[in-house]
Design a protein around this motif. Sequence first.
Motif, PDB file in Angstrom:
ATOM      1  N   LEU A 218     -70.485  56.396   4.323  1.00 31.26           N
ATOM      2  CA  LEU A 218     -71.066  57.337   4.897  1.00 31.26           C
ATOM      3  C   LEU A 218     -72.101  58.099   3.865  1.00 31.26           C
ATOM      4  CD1 LEU A 218     -71.806  59.261   7.152  1.00 31.26           C
ATOM      5  CD2 LEU A 218     -69.636  60.495   6.735  1.00 31.26           C
ATOM      6  N   SER A 219     -71.626  58.123   2.719  1.00 32.72           N
ATOM      7  CA  SER A 219     -72.453  58.703   1.538  1.00 32.72           C
ATOM      8  C   SER A 219     -73.791  57.998   1.389  1.00 32.72           C
ATOM      9  CB  SER A 219     -71.504  58.749   0.392  1.00 32.72           C
ATOM     10  OG  SER A 219     -71.416  57.811  -0.150  1.00 32.72           O
ATOM     11  N   ARG A 220     -73.780  56.746   1.529  1.00 34.04           N
ATOM     12  CA  ARG A 220     -74.790  56.176   1.465  1.00 34.04           C
ATOM     13  C   ARG A 220     -75.927  56.147   2.371  1.00 34.04           C
ATOM     14  NH1 ARG A 220     -73.109  49.761  -0.701  1.00 34.04           N
ATOM     15  NH2 ARG A 220     -71.913  50.572  -2.475  1.00 34.04           N
ATOM     16  N   GLU A 221     -75.341  56.055   3.657  1.00 36.49           N
ATOM     17  CA  GLU A 221     -76.163  56.629   4.725  1.00 36.49           C
ATOM     18  C   GLU A 221     -76.818  57.928   4.762  1.00 36.49           C
ATOM     19  OE1 GLU A 221     -77.150  54.340   7.270  1.00 36.49           O
ATOM     20  OE2 GLU A 221     -76.027  52.962   6.213  1.00 36.49           O
ATOM     21  N   LEU A 222     -76.334  58.795   4.393  1.00 34.58           N
ATOM     22  CA  LEU A 222     -76.585  60.252   4.216  1.00 34.58           C
ATOM     23  C   LEU A 222     -77.532  60.192   2.985  1.00 34.58           C
ATOM     24  CD1 LEU A 222     -73.282  62.183   4.530  1.00 34.58           C
ATOM     25  CD2 LEU A 222     -75.366  62.233   5.979  1.00 34.58           C
ATOM     26  N   GLN A 223     -77.336  59.565   1.953  1.00 31.62           N
ATOM     27  CA  GLN A 223     -78.346  59.587   0.663  1.00 31.62           C
ATOM     28  C   GLN A 223     -79.793  58.773   1.325  1.00 31.62           C
ATOM     29  OE1 GLN A 223     -76.841  58.039  -3.036  1.00 31.62           O
ATOM     30  NE2 GLN A 223     -74.900  57.947  -2.066  1.00 31.62           N
ATOM     31  N   LYS A 224     -79.645  57.904   2.229  1.00 30.82           N
ATOM     32  CA  LYS A 224     -80.615  57.141   2.782  1.00 30.82           C
ATOM     33  C   LYS A 224     -81.707  58.272   3.660  1.00 30.82           C
ATOM     34  CE  LYS A 224     -79.156  52.326   2.892  1.00 30.82           C
ATOM     35  NZ  LYS A 224     -78.462  51.359   3.920  1.00 30.82           N
ATOM     36  N   GLN A 225     -80.992  59.126   4.574  1.00 30.80           N
ATOM     37  CA  GLN A 225     -81.452  60.026   5.170  1.00 30.80           C
ATOM     38  C   GLN A 225     -82.387  61.122   4.288  1.00 30.80           C
ATOM     39  OE1 GLN A 225     -79.042  62.027   8.283  1.00 30.80           O
ATOM     40  NE2 GLN A 225     -77.910  60.042   8.732  1.00 30.80           N
ATOM     41  N   GLY A 226     -81.775  61.543   3.253  1.00 38.70           N
ATOM     42  CA  GLY A 226     -82.050  62.503   2.310  1.00 38.70           C
ATOM     43  C   GLY A 226     -83.482  61.905   1.742  1.00 38.70           C
ATOM     44  N   ALA A 227     -83.496  60.676   1.359  1.00 40.88           N
ATOM     45  CA  ALA A 227     -84.596  60.051   0.562  1.00 40.88           C
ATOM     46  C   ALA A 227     -85.842  59.993   1.624  1.00 40.88           C
ATOM     47  CB  ALA A 227     -84.170  58.680   0.149  1.00 40.88           C
ATOM     48  N   SER A 228     -85.460  59.530   2.783  1.00 37.62           N
ATOM     49  CA  SER A 228     -86.553  59.486   3.782  1.00 37.62           C
ATOM     50  C   SER A 228     -87.170  60.697   4.246  1.00 37.62           C
ATOM     51  CB  SER A 228     -86.088  58.634   5.104  1.00 37.62           C
ATOM     52  OG  SER A 228     -85.200  59.680   5.744  1.00 37.62           O
ATOM     53  N   ALA A 229     -86.550  61.823   3.599  1.00 37.04           N
ATOM     54  CA  ALA A 229     -87.051  63.307   4.012  1.00 37.04           C
ATOM     55  C   ALA A 229     -87.502  63.769   2.811  1.00 37.04           C
ATOM     56  CB  ALA A 229     -86.021  64.152   4.484  1.00 37.04           C
ATOM     57  N   GLY A 230     -87.713  63.079   1.777  1.00 36.94           N
ATOM     58  CA  GLY A 230     -88.458  63.319   0.352  1.00 36.94           C
ATOM     59  C   GLY A 230     -87.335  64.027  -0.503  1.00 36.94           C
ATOM     60  N   ALA A 231     -86.110  64.225  -0.190  1.00 35.10           N
ATOM     61  CA  ALA A 231     -85.151  64.670  -1.208  1.00 35.10           C
ATOM     62  C   ALA A 231     -84.658  63.339  -1.886  1.00 35.10           C
ATOM     63  CB  ALA A 231     -83.953  65.478  -0.562  1.00 35.10           C
ATOM     64  N   THR A 232     -85.163  63.137  -3.090  1.00 39.16           N
ATOM     65  CA  THR A 232     -84.920  61.790  -3.955  1.00 39.16           C
ATOM     66  C   THR A 232     -83.931  62.167  -5.141  1.00 39.16           C
ATOM     67  OG1 THR A 232     -86.971  62.041  -5.120  1.00 39.16           O
ATOM     68  CG2 THR A 232     -86.743  60.578  -3.065  1.00 39.16           C
ATOM     69  N   GLY A 233     -83.418  63.179  -5.344  1.00 41.60           N
ATOM     70  CA  GLY A 233     -82.572  63.511  -6.292  1.00 41.60           C
ATOM     71  C   GLY A 233     -81.573  62.706  -6.476  1.00 41.60           C
ATOM     72  N   PRO A 234     -80.550  62.786  -7.616  1.00 40.58           N
ATOM     73  CA  PRO A 234     -79.366  62.251  -7.721  1.00 40.58           C
ATOM     74  C   PRO A 234     -78.141  62.777  -6.713  1.00 40.58           C
ATOM     75  CG  PRO A 234     -79.631  63.473  -9.305  1.00 40.58           C
ATOM     76  CD  PRO A 234     -80.934  63.514  -8.747  1.00 40.58           C
ATOM     77  N   VAL A 235     -77.296  62.220  -6.058  1.00 42.82           N
ATOM     78  CA  VAL A 235     -76.201  62.695  -5.270  1.00 42.82           C
ATOM     79  C   VAL A 235     -75.458  63.408  -6.325  1.00 42.82           C
ATOM     80  CG1 VAL A 235     -74.832  60.469  -5.696  1.00 42.82           C
ATOM     81  CG2 VAL A 235     -74.112  62.194  -3.973  1.00 42.82           C
TER      82      VAL A 235
END
Length: 347
Positions: A218-235
């Motif tokens: 689930l964390s990986r999916e949420l990271q992908k969503q964040g990156a697609s919205a421009g939030a590319t910082g580290p978890v």
Amino acid sequence: MPTWLRGVVDLGPGISEYLRSSYRNIQEVEAARIQEAYDAEDEGGAFEFSAAWGPGNESRNRYSDIVPYDSTRVVLMTPLEPEESDYINASHVHGLPGTIPCIFSQGPLPETIGDFWQMVWEQNSSLIVMLTKEEERGRVKCSRYVPESVGGTLTCANLGEILIKMESEESHSNGEVILRRLTISSGGKSRELWQLHFTAWPDHSASNPASVLSVIDLSRELQKQGASAGATGPVVIHCSAGCGRTGTFCAIDGVLRLLEKTKSPSDIDEDIIRKTVEKLRESRIAAVQMIEQFAFCYEAVLYRLLEWQHGIAPGRPDWIAQAPSKLTSTSPPDGATPRLGNQGLNG
């Protein structure tokens, strides 16, 4: 099964001694490294802790023995009043090549909640993974740093003002997993982020591999969503001290990422769980803090291999042949732990 892991499993009754010996060596290397830093006369070494004991900073540490190395600590971009400190007890952590960097943080103290949110804002992070309850066995492990309810807000004075609003909250797996969607605002700008809160992992111990693996997915999916919205910082990952459960979670995720990228089970000829823990400890002291957590890394990886074989988990490498049927009664059922001979590990 990967060649290196088959070598561990084939030890049979000798697995416990292998794990004890490997973990003991990791501990000894870290202790020698820290002692060398203390003995060094010159400042600025990779494994010094001078910032953690700077003016006003000592009170910002939840535990006096778990502090960030100067070389990997997260530096707040806007210094804190009144000491003009840029300190927070958090570390930039890098695993083996092929894994992703992240931030290990202690659970915020009442007086560092604003610092925590400043770090999240400045690092452009879209996901916080919380691996502790706020209170365990009558002891506070982490101060609450999100609003109390949906629609509620929390305001911090950092950066002029940081406003946190809880947009939604969902409970899953009988309350073991709580997913909160938040909005963070500062300086007239806003962005969404997620807090993924896993509550079923007691301090200084292992957890359930199926549950932890599902949280990793689930964390990986949420990271992908964040990156697609421009939030590319580290978890940002934290437990209470930011080393034991946090390091274990990151180690399992990192090893799985490496296995997913391999072309053949013989591509890796060394124990990458041990190598991963060794590498994490170069960035954060005591990452994977207990031997039970070290053994749990192997259990979780073995469990994921079984899930891949039976086609019930994402990321299956091509070299793993899928079984013709789902998990059978002879395989560990969902939620069970494939034991790895870790009885007596404390001996």
